[in-house]
Design a protein around this motif. Structure first.
Motif, PDB file in Angstrom:
ATOM      1  N   ASP A   1      -2.014   2.582  -1.607  1.00 13.72           N
ATOM      2  CA  ASP A   1      -1.567   3.219   0.074  1.00 13.72           C
ATOM      3  C   ASP A   1      -2.216   2.236   1.424  1.00 13.72           C
ATOM      4  OD1 ASP A   1      -1.540   6.313  -1.068  1.00 13.72           O
ATOM      5  OD2 ASP A   1      -3.816   6.463  -0.617  1.00 13.72           O
ATOM      6  N   ALA A   2      -2.996   1.388   0.805  1.00 13.06           N
ATOM      7  CA  ALA A   2      -2.952  -0.002   2.227  1.00 13.06           C
ATOM      8  C   ALA A   2      -1.946  -0.893   1.895  1.00 13.06           C
ATOM      9  CB  ALA A   2      -4.710  -0.362   1.499  1.00 13.06           C
ATOM     10  N   GLY A   3      -1.420  -0.638   0.841  1.00 18.04           N
ATOM     11  CA  GLY A   3      -0.154  -1.679   0.461  1.00 18.04           C
ATOM     12  C   GLY A   3       0.741  -1.190   1.164  1.00 18.04           C
ATOM     13  N   GLU A   4       1.073   0.711   1.176  1.00 18.25           N
ATOM     14  CA  GLU A   4       2.391   0.552   1.733  1.00 18.25           C
ATOM     15  C   GLU A   4       1.759   0.481   3.324  1.00 18.25           C
ATOM     16  OE1 GLU A   4       4.668   5.086   1.746  1.00 18.25           O
ATOM     17  OE2 GLU A   4       2.815   4.975   1.293  1.00 18.25           O
ATOM     18  N   VAL A   5       0.807   0.694   3.427  1.00 17.06           N
ATOM     19  CA  VAL A   5       0.716   0.631   5.108  1.00 17.06           C
ATOM     20  C   VAL A   5       1.463  -0.900   5.902  1.00 17.06           C
ATOM     21  CG1 VAL A   5      -1.397   0.283   7.245  1.00 17.06           C
ATOM     22  CG2 VAL A   5      -1.070   2.600   5.531  1.00 17.06           C
ATOM     23  N   LEU A   6       0.473  -1.742   4.831  1.00 16.38           N
ATOM     24  CA  LEU A   6       0.432  -3.437   4.975  1.00 16.38           C
ATOM     25  C   LEU A   6       2.776  -3.533   4.552  1.00 16.38           C
ATOM     26  CD1 LEU A   6      -2.250  -4.661   3.314  1.00 16.38           C
ATOM     27  CD2 LEU A   6      -1.611  -5.010   5.713  1.00 16.38           C
ATOM     28  N   PHE A   7       2.720  -3.552   3.912  1.00 17.14           N
ATOM     29  CA  PHE A   7       4.318  -4.116   3.306  1.00 17.14           C
ATOM     30  C   PHE A   7       5.215  -3.226   2.941  1.00 17.14           C
ATOM     31  CE2 PHE A   7       0.915  -7.143   2.116  1.00 17.14           C
ATOM     32  CZ  PHE A   7       1.588  -8.235   3.315  1.00 17.14           C
ATOM     33  N   GLY A   8       4.637  -1.566   3.711  1.00 20.85           N
ATOM     34  CA  GLY A   8       5.803  -0.672   2.978  1.00 20.85           C
ATOM     35  C   GLY A   8       6.065  -0.176   1.415  1.00 20.85           C
ATOM     36  N   ALA A   9       7.015   0.531   1.053  1.00 21.29           N
ATOM     37  CA  ALA A   9       7.206   0.519   0.020  1.00 21.29           C
ATOM     38  C   ALA A   9       7.033  -0.612  -1.368  1.00 21.29           C
ATOM     39  CB  ALA A   9       8.853   1.026  -0.169  1.00 21.29           C
ATOM     40  N   VAL A  10       7.553  -1.262  -0.999  1.00 17.88           N
ATOM     41  CA  VAL A  10       7.541  -2.740  -1.501  1.00 17.88           C
ATOM     42  C   VAL A  10       6.176  -2.905  -1.639  1.00 17.88           C
ATOM     43  CG1 VAL A  10       7.716  -4.932  -1.726  1.00 17.88           C
ATOM     44  CG2 VAL A  10       9.807  -2.923  -1.963  1.00 17.88           C
TER      45      VAL A  10
END
Length: 446
Positions: A106-115
């Motif tokens: 979830d944190a990765g999606e906030v930072l860099f989207g789906a990738v």
């Protein structure tokens, strides 16, 4: 027929609904749910964090003093602990800004989207499985020590895997609280027994003549020790999941302070006492330094930690897969056949992969170094700086205080990259050069 304005409004509504679904509470409305997740008090969260962090990490620290020397090692243990406290606060701030976050994906999606979601999610899962593997390996070392290599080490590993699997059956973090408390009491008592044992056995000579304030070292040997210290502060990967299951997430800083203060004090005291009496003769894991009889007793006492901390760490990875599969559906809070069966299947699969890792890298220090380099370097340190920059983007140079914090967080990101790059080199070389134990062997890992 809809007008262009109406079509635009409908499209905006659909986009808002998609965004709302993506940022929804992963556990939904629990008022009438059969399985409730958001039940942790702050002290329970702190105990889970202690159980997750203060386990195998403390057992490698006395040997790092022998590798680095007393003064540099203590500076690193305290310094990295303070930085871990700061990055933990940043993780709490990031989760407050984005309360839908339940895991690193979830944190990765906030930072860099789906990738970013896929990369961070895979990283969290692999980290959990590697940690699980390190606990299976330690279980094997423990049984080899206690039974004096009573049977093939592979059999011991399978036994450890099955026990951990059974203990992983509860789905909520609150049900892990008693396991975490037993784990904490276990490792604290085992380390205390080891300290008393080495003190009594070597009291006639006092401080070991092999103790050195500093040690002349190669980059390989020194950085191998640094990765073991980093591993001792690897709890951050679980913070998002733990905050998500707190009754009041605003109390997370209390749990974090409980963890880091206790952690730093225990690490310094245990490492210094054991090293002062043994010097460069100290073993890793440190429990093996207590002597033939007392090391068996210490390992016996440490069994709840060897199992429990592995289960708590593993729960993070299992929960990531489960939430990814059933987020937003009724099965998140169900006790039905599909929900329970899926949880068991996920656990069995992950523990099986963890056992394969434990058999493939049967050296305790080598495995910890690899885990630290690949994962803890970013999850506990580097990503803390990334979270802060994201939260303060556009204001990084708005005041002297912001400028100072920007510099600090950029340095933390660079530190994470350095720990990862150099750590991978030294851990890879250590695994390549290690001829002590063969992979998938019946040999005595103790």
């Amino acid at each position: 027929m809809s007008t262009p304005v109406e079509l635009e409004k409908q499209e905006s509504k659909r986009d808002a609904e998609k965004e709302s679904e993506a940022y929804a509470d992963p556990f939904g409305d629990e008022s009438t749910a059969a399985v409730k997740y958001k039940t942790l008090e702050w002290w329970q969260c702190g105990m889970l964090m202690i159980a997750e962090s203060i386990s195998l990490g403390v057992l490698s620290l006395p040997a790092t003093l022998a590798q680095l020397g007393l003064v540099p090692a203590l500076i690193l243990i305290v310094g990295l602990g303070i930085i871990a406290l700061y990055t933990g606060f940043v993780i709490g701030q990031f989760r407050t800004r984005y309360p839908h976050i339940q895991n690193l994906a979830d944190a990765g999606e906030v930072l860099f989207g789906a990738v970013g979601r896929e990369i961070f999610g895979l990283g969290q899962l692999l980290f959990s499985i590697f940690i699980m593997g390190s606990h299976i390996l330690t279980f094997t070392v423990m049984l080899n020590t206690v039974t004096e290599h009573g049977t093939c080490s592979i059999v011991f590993g399978v036994v450890g895997m099955l026990i951990c699997m059974v203990c992983s059956l509860p789905r909520t973090m609150k049900n892990m609280t008693w396991i975490s408390m037993c784990s904490f009491a276990s490792i604290f008592t085992a380390v205390l027994v080891t300290m008393i044992a080495v003190g009594v056995q070597h009291s006639h000579r006092g401080v070991s003549p092999l103790v050195q304030a500093t040690v002349e070292n190669s980059l390989f040997r020194a950085f191998s020790a640094v990765t073991n210290i980093v591993f001792a502060y690897c709890a951050h990967v679980a913070f998002f999941g733990l905050i998500a299951e707190m009754r009041d997430p605003r109390e997370f800083p209390k749990a974090l302070c409980l963890l880091q203060i206790f952690e730093i004090v225990l690490y310094v005291v245990a490492a210094v006492v054991i090293y002062l009496y043994l010097g460069s003769d100290v073993a890793s894991p440190a429990l093996s330094s207590a002597g033939p009889l007392l090391s068996k007793i210490a390992y016996g006492i440490a069994i709840p930690t060897i199992i429990g901390a592995g289960v708590v760490n593993g729960h993070i990875g299992l929960k990531y897969i489960y939430v990814r599969l059933f987020r937003g559906s009724g099965r998140m809070n169900s006790n039905g056949f599909v929900a329970v069966g899926s949880w068991i299947a996920i656990g069995l699969s992950c523990w099986l992969v963890a056992w394969i890792i434990a058999e493939a890298i049967p050296n305790f220090s080598d495995l910890l170094g690899l885990i630290s380099s690949l994962f803890a370097s970013w999850f506990s340190y580097g990503l803390g700086g990334v979270y802060w920059l994201h939260l303060n983007w556009g204001q990084c140079f708005s005041s002297p205080r912001k400028i100072a914090l920007t510099v600090i967080n950029v340095l933390i990101i660079l530190m994470g990259g350095t720990l990862c790059g150099l750590g991978l080199y030294v851990s890879g070389k250590a695994i390549h050069d290690d001829t002590g134990n063969a992979s998938f062997s019946c040999a005595n890992t103790a």
